[in-house]
Design an enzyme around this catalytic site. Sequence first.
Site, PDB file in Angstrom:
ATOM      1  N   ARG A   1       0.852  -1.186   0.000  1.00  0.00           N
ATOM      2  CA  ARG A   1       0.000   0.000   0.000  1.00  0.00           C
ATOM      3  C   ARG A   1       0.893   1.242   0.000  1.00  0.00           C
ATOM      4  O   ARG A   1       2.065   1.185   0.374  1.00  0.00           O
ATOM      5  CB  ARG A   1      -0.911   0.008   1.229  1.00  0.00           C
ATOM      6  CG  ARG A   1      -1.822  -1.217   1.336  1.00  0.00           C
ATOM      7  CD  ARG A   1      -2.622  -1.174   2.635  1.00  0.00           C
ATOM      8  NE  ARG A   1      -3.515  -2.322   2.754  1.00  0.00           N
ATOM      9  CZ  ARG A   1      -3.187  -3.471   3.354  1.00  0.00           C
ATOM     10  NH1 ARG A   1      -1.971  -3.607   3.874  1.00  0.00           N
ATOM     11  NH2 ARG A   1      -4.043  -4.467   3.422  1.00  0.00           N
TER      12      ARG A   1
ATOM     13  N   LYS B   1      -1.358  -2.044   8.458  1.00  0.00           N
ATOM     14  CA  LYS B   1      -2.428  -1.432   9.240  1.00  0.00           C
ATOM     15  C   LYS B   1      -2.429  -1.983  10.665  1.00  0.00           C
ATOM     16  O   LYS B   1      -2.088  -3.132  10.909  1.00  0.00           O
ATOM     17  CB  LYS B   1      -3.778  -1.722   8.582  1.00  0.00           C
ATOM     18  CG  LYS B   1      -3.963  -1.110   7.200  1.00  0.00           C
ATOM     19  CD  LYS B   1      -5.320  -1.472   6.639  1.00  0.00           C
ATOM     20  CE  LYS B   1      -5.564  -0.842   5.278  1.00  0.00           C
ATOM     21  NZ  LYS B   1      -6.879  -1.223   4.720  1.00  0.00           N
TER      22      LYS B   1
ATOM     23  N   HIS C   1      -2.912   2.253  -5.539  1.00  0.00           N
ATOM     24  CA  HIS C   1      -3.623   1.016  -5.192  1.00  0.00           C
ATOM     25  C   HIS C   1      -3.884   0.152  -6.421  1.00  0.00           C
ATOM     26  O   HIS C   1      -4.022  -1.066  -6.294  1.00  0.00           O
ATOM     27  CB  HIS C   1      -4.935   1.338  -4.478  1.00  0.00           C
ATOM     28  CG  HIS C   1      -5.305   0.306  -3.452  1.00  0.00           C
ATOM     29  ND1 HIS C   1      -4.612   0.151  -2.268  1.00  0.00           N
ATOM     30  CD2 HIS C   1      -6.276  -0.639  -3.440  1.00  0.00           C
ATOM     31  CE1 HIS C   1      -5.148  -0.829  -1.566  1.00  0.00           C
ATOM     32  NE2 HIS C   1      -6.156  -1.332  -2.262  1.00  0.00           N
TER      33      HIS C   1
ATOM     34  N   ARG D   1      -1.218  -2.296  -6.670  1.00  0.00           N
ATOM     35  CA  ARG D   1      -1.456  -3.412  -5.739  1.00  0.00           C
ATOM     36  C   ARG D   1      -2.415  -4.415  -6.373  1.00  0.00           C
ATOM     37  O   ARG D   1      -2.207  -5.627  -6.301  1.00  0.00           O
ATOM     38  CB  ARG D   1      -2.015  -2.868  -4.423  1.00  0.00           C
ATOM     39  CG  ARG D   1      -2.316  -3.923  -3.367  1.00  0.00           C
ATOM     40  CD  ARG D   1      -2.689  -3.226  -2.068  1.00  0.00           C
ATOM     41  NE  ARG D   1      -3.250  -4.118  -1.077  1.00  0.00           N
ATOM     42  CZ  ARG D   1      -2.532  -4.860  -0.236  1.00  0.00           C
ATOM     43  NH1 ARG D   1      -1.223  -4.826  -0.298  1.00  0.00           N
ATOM     44  NH2 ARG D   1      -3.116  -5.621   0.661  1.00  0.00           N
TER      45      ARG D   1
ATOM     46  N   HIS E   1      -3.736  -9.723   3.852  1.00  0.00           N
ATOM     47  CA  HIS E   1      -5.138  -9.485   4.181  1.00  0.00           C
ATOM     48  C   HIS E   1      -5.467 -10.150   5.524  1.00  0.00           C
ATOM     49  O   HIS E   1      -5.019 -11.269   5.801  1.00  0.00           O
ATOM     50  CB  HIS E   1      -6.049 -10.078   3.102  1.00  0.00           C
ATOM     51  CG  HIS E   1      -6.068  -9.262   1.844  1.00  0.00           C
ATOM     52  ND1 HIS E   1      -6.341  -9.788   0.601  1.00  0.00           N
ATOM     53  CD2 HIS E   1      -5.847  -7.935   1.628  1.00  0.00           C
ATOM     54  CE1 HIS E   1      -6.285  -8.842  -0.308  1.00  0.00           C
ATOM     55  NE2 HIS E   1      -5.986  -7.714   0.296  1.00  0.00           N
TER      56      HIS E   1
ATOM     57  N   TYR F   1     -10.595 -11.207  -5.601  1.00  0.00           N
ATOM     58  CA  TYR F   1      -9.743 -11.320  -6.783  1.00  0.00           C
ATOM     59  C   TYR F   1     -10.050 -12.571  -7.581  1.00  0.00           C
ATOM     60  O   TYR F   1      -9.685 -12.666  -8.748  1.00  0.00           O
ATOM     61  CB  TYR F   1      -8.270 -11.307  -6.365  1.00  0.00           C
ATOM     62  CG  TYR F   1      -7.821  -9.969  -5.836  1.00  0.00           C
ATOM     63  CD1 TYR F   1      -7.542  -8.917  -6.693  1.00  0.00           C
ATOM     64  CD2 TYR F   1      -7.697  -9.751  -4.464  1.00  0.00           C
ATOM     65  CE1 TYR F   1      -7.149  -7.680  -6.203  1.00  0.00           C
ATOM     66  CE2 TYR F   1      -7.302  -8.521  -3.969  1.00  0.00           C
ATOM     67  CZ  TYR F   1      -7.031  -7.488  -4.845  1.00  0.00           C
ATOM     68  OH  TYR F   1      -6.650  -6.270  -4.363  1.00  0.00           O
TER      69      TYR F   1
END
Length: 266
Positions: A119, A143, A211, A214, A237, A246
């Site tokens: 990211r 994150k 993004h 990504r 994730h 995806y």
Amino acid sequence: MSHARRFLEGLPAAAGLAGVCAKDVTEAVLRESAAVSVSATQFFVAGLRSFLRFCFIEGQVPVDLSQAALPVTGRRRSPLPRGIAKADARALLGGCDRRSALGRRDYAVLVTLLRLGLRAGEVARLRLDDIDWRAGELVVRGKGARQDRLPLPAEVGQAVACYLRRGRPASGRREVFLQARAPFGAIAAGTVSSTVRRACRRAGVAEVGAHRLRHTVACEMVAAGVPLAEIAQVLRHHSLQTTALYGRVDLDRLRALAAPWPGGVQ
């Protein structure tokens, strides 16, 4: 009330409010749902119900038709994840002037995005101490203070090393990527995104944000047949459900899973 006005304007010209029936209410909701979003239609239904209850209490209609305005449900379908073409990715990298300090930084940032799928904020937070050159690994600060170790691809390592030796300003800061102008602070996530957009303009390709690069990494792994569990590890994730989005881009595999239509060609 705008909701009531649109309802009344949609009634047949010869019919008065006293002649309104459930069919008129249903048709009004259907007209609204075809013209606006789900949330806007829900507001319309709520307003219409209040108006119809008011009309019944005031004796304007013989029966309470508020319940004829049926609730509207639905959710916005998330769009398919989209990457960029391999030719466009090559054009982004090829457009960097690696003879200049800024060009070396841009190239290193783009390679990191395209090969690791980080990211924008993760690229900006990358620190010198996060790179283990001997082990060929780097720590990604994601994150929620999450930290993950990823293999350091040779192409990424070479680009970053070139920037550190011949592009990065002399500084005591520990962030890898620094601003091109004094006081040479750490770049922000917005700078990473603007770097991608600037590269797009140089390459003459459709402008995208960081993004999308990504997404490009993820889509390339799906096309190569990489299992979703492994893609989730690369993209870090928290939930496999996020990675499952995806899977929708692999149309050939989805067609193989689809059951034959009854009576169709076998």
